[in-house]
Design an enzyme around this catalytic site. Structure first.
Site, mmCIF file in Angstrom:
data_model
loop_
_atom_site.group_PDB
_atom_site.id
_atom_site.type_symbol
_atom_site.label_atom_id
_atom_site.label_comp_id
_atom_site.label_asym_id
_atom_site.label_seq_id
_atom_site.Cartn_x
_atom_site.Cartn_y
_atom_site.Cartn_z
ATOM 1 N N ASP A 1 57.165 21.654 47.693
ATOM 2 C CA ASP A 1 56.261 22.176 48.718
ATOM 3 C C ASP A 1 55.811 21.012 49.601
ATOM 4 O O ASP A 1 55.922 19.850 49.211
ATOM 5 C CB ASP A 1 55.041 22.851 48.083
ATOM 6 C CG ASP A 1 54.167 23.549 49.110
ATOM 7 O OD1 ASP A 1 54.638 24.508 49.742
ATOM 8 O OD2 ASP A 1 53.009 23.133 49.321
ATOM 9 N N SER A 2 55.254 21.360 50.751
ATOM 10 C CA SER A 2 54.754 20.315 51.644
ATOM 11 C C SER A 2 53.490 19.649 51.086
ATOM 12 O O SER A 2 53.087 18.603 51.574
ATOM 13 C CB SER A 2 54.458 20.909 53.017
ATOM 14 O OG SER A 2 53.419 21.858 52.900
ATOM 15 N N CYS B 1 57.742 26.340 49.507
ATOM 16 C CA CYS B 1 57.148 26.286 50.851
ATOM 17 C C CYS B 1 57.777 27.334 51.782
ATOM 18 O O CYS B 1 58.989 27.338 52.001
ATOM 19 C CB CYS B 1 57.378 24.886 51.414
ATOM 20 S SG CYS B 1 56.648 24.625 53.021
ATOM 21 N N GLU C 1 43.785 22.007 51.674
ATOM 22 C CA GLU C 1 44.076 20.644 51.183
ATOM 23 C C GLU C 1 42.790 19.818 51.062
ATOM 24 O O GLU C 1 42.727 18.865 50.298
ATOM 25 C CB GLU C 1 45.042 19.922 52.146
ATOM 26 C CG GLU C 1 46.449 20.482 52.183
ATOM 27 C CD GLU C 1 47.413 19.823 51.186
ATOM 28 O OE1 GLU C 1 47.099 18.743 50.666
ATOM 29 O OE2 GLU C 1 48.477 20.422 50.932
ATOM 30 N N CYS D 1 52.280 31.630 53.266
ATOM 31 C CA CYS D 1 52.137 30.175 53.132
ATOM 32 C C CYS D 1 51.545 29.932 51.753
ATOM 33 O O CYS D 1 50.598 30.622 51.350
ATOM 34 C CB CYS D 1 51.204 29.634 54.215
ATOM 35 S SG CYS D 1 50.790 27.897 54.005
ATOM 36 N N HIS E 1 49.656 27.790 50.632
ATOM 37 C CA HIS E 1 48.249 27.367 50.576
ATOM 38 C C HIS E 1 47.282 28.550 50.642
ATOM 39 O O HIS E 1 46.145 28.447 50.188
ATOM 40 C CB HIS E 1 47.930 26.428 51.742
ATOM 41 C CG HIS E 1 48.545 25.072 51.611
ATOM 42 N ND1 HIS E 1 49.898 24.861 51.725
ATOM 43 C CD2 HIS E 1 47.991 23.857 51.363
ATOM 44 C CE1 HIS E 1 50.155 23.557 51.571
ATOM 45 N NE2 HIS E 1 49.012 22.938 51.346
HETATM 46 N N1 DGL Z 1 52.881 25.191 52.160
HETATM 47 C C1 DGL Z 1 53.576 25.481 53.341
HETATM 48 C C2 DGL Z 1 54.072 26.903 53.427
HETATM 49 O O1 DGL Z 1 54.143 27.602 52.448
HETATM 50 C C3 DGL Z 1 52.955 25.118 54.631
HETATM 51 C C4 DGL Z 1 51.898 24.130 54.717
HETATM 52 C C5 DGL Z 1 52.156 23.112 55.789
HETATM 53 O O2 DGL Z 1 51.929 23.385 56.977
HETATM 54 O O3 DGL Z 1 52.594 22.050 55.388
HETATM 55 O O4 DGL Z 1 54.421 27.329 54.498
#
Ligand code: DGL
Length: 269
Positions: A10-11, A73, A152, A186, A188
């Site tokens: 993931d990012s 992600c 975050e 997403c 997050h």
């Molecule tokens: N976690 C990422 C997703 O599921 C995106 C978060 C980011 O912008 O890095 O899309």
């Protein structure tokens, strides 16, 4: 190859919501997680940059012994699956089509909202996946870029009035749409679920990728005979490209596990 690890990528911290479910579904597997905290957010970056980051992360995970990789992600799943599959032959599991199928099966009126990063929304990956299931579905998309830094930033922001104000502003675009289902597109966003639920309204069903991706991973690797045959508890290695001190409390809070082995790594130049 039943030996080898399951890589999860993931990012940042968001993919830990997916990792949590993978650990539950596949307790005997050795798992390696990489969160690219140094370069998060990915969501406002170009497709080319997302592809580059994805390939670098794949290289890191395969060098560490991944036999399969889960792209937790949504942004990477929406923008880089083609380039990943063109460069790697191991099983790579994205989150878009299964999450879309889940939303489709749960929606009664076939009016579905999608929230995600700019790069996910602009790719129209969910819209395409939903329309492929049924052309009569109406899809309403909205990018919510501020949700990622809020998630975050730390646990105290997840259910907070500022986060709620941001959500209210974003969700104005869903007024008069009559959506009965909202895809949290997403990783997050499930962390902000309480605020999202309050703001969008209790009548709207929230769908996220975590559980369905974990059960799909189990199913795919099981069918491919890639799962471990030995029933011994698997290991967990967590890597971040940014500060371990920042990552640790979020990781502990999301996974509900203490003393996690977190290491720092650098996957790019
Ligand atoms: N976690 C990422 C997703 O599921 C995106 C978060 C980011 O912008 O890095 O899309």
């Amino acid at each position: 190859m039943t030996e080898g690890k399951i890589g999860v990528f993931d990012s940042g911290i968001g993919g830990l919501t997916v990792l949590k479910e993978i650990i539950k579904h596949l307790p005997y597997e050795d798992i390696i997680y990489f969160g690219d905290g140094k370069r998060t957010p990915y969501g406002g970056k170009s497709k080319e940059t997302i592809e580059l980051f994805a390939l670098q992360s794949m290289k890191f995970l395969t060098q560490k012994g991944a036999k399969a990789v889960v792209i937790a992600c949504n942004t990477v799943s929406s923008n880089a699956m083609d380039v990943i599959n063109a460069n790697y032959s191991l099983p790579v599991i994205g989150v878009i089509s299964t999450t879309a199928e889940l939303a489709f099966s749960e929606s009664k009126n076939k009016k579905i909202g999608v929230i995600g990063t700019k790069a996910t929304v602009e790719s129209r990956s969910y819209e395409k996946a939903l329309k492929a299931l049924d052309t009569s579905i109406t899809v309403f998309q909205k990018s919510c870029p501020l949700f990622v830094p809020l998630a975050e930033e730390g646990i105290e922001w997840w259910d907070d009035e500022i986060t709620e104000m941001v959500a209210k502003r974003y969700f104005n675009s869903f007024s008069n749409t009559d959506i009965d289902t909202l895809i949290l597109g997403c990783t997050h966003y499930p962390l902000l679920k309480e605020v999202i639920r309050r703001t969008i309204g209790k009548g709207v069903n929230l769908v996220d990728s975590a559980l369905i991706t974990a059960s799909q991973t189990k199913e795919i690797l099981g069918k491919m005979k890639l799962l471990k045959t030995q029933k011994a508890k698997g290991s967990l290695e967590v890597f971040t490209s940014d500060s371990i001190e920042r990552f640790m409390p979020l990781c502990t809070a999301i996974l509900g596990i203490n003393n996690i082995n977190i290491q720092k790594c650098d996957v790019g130049e």
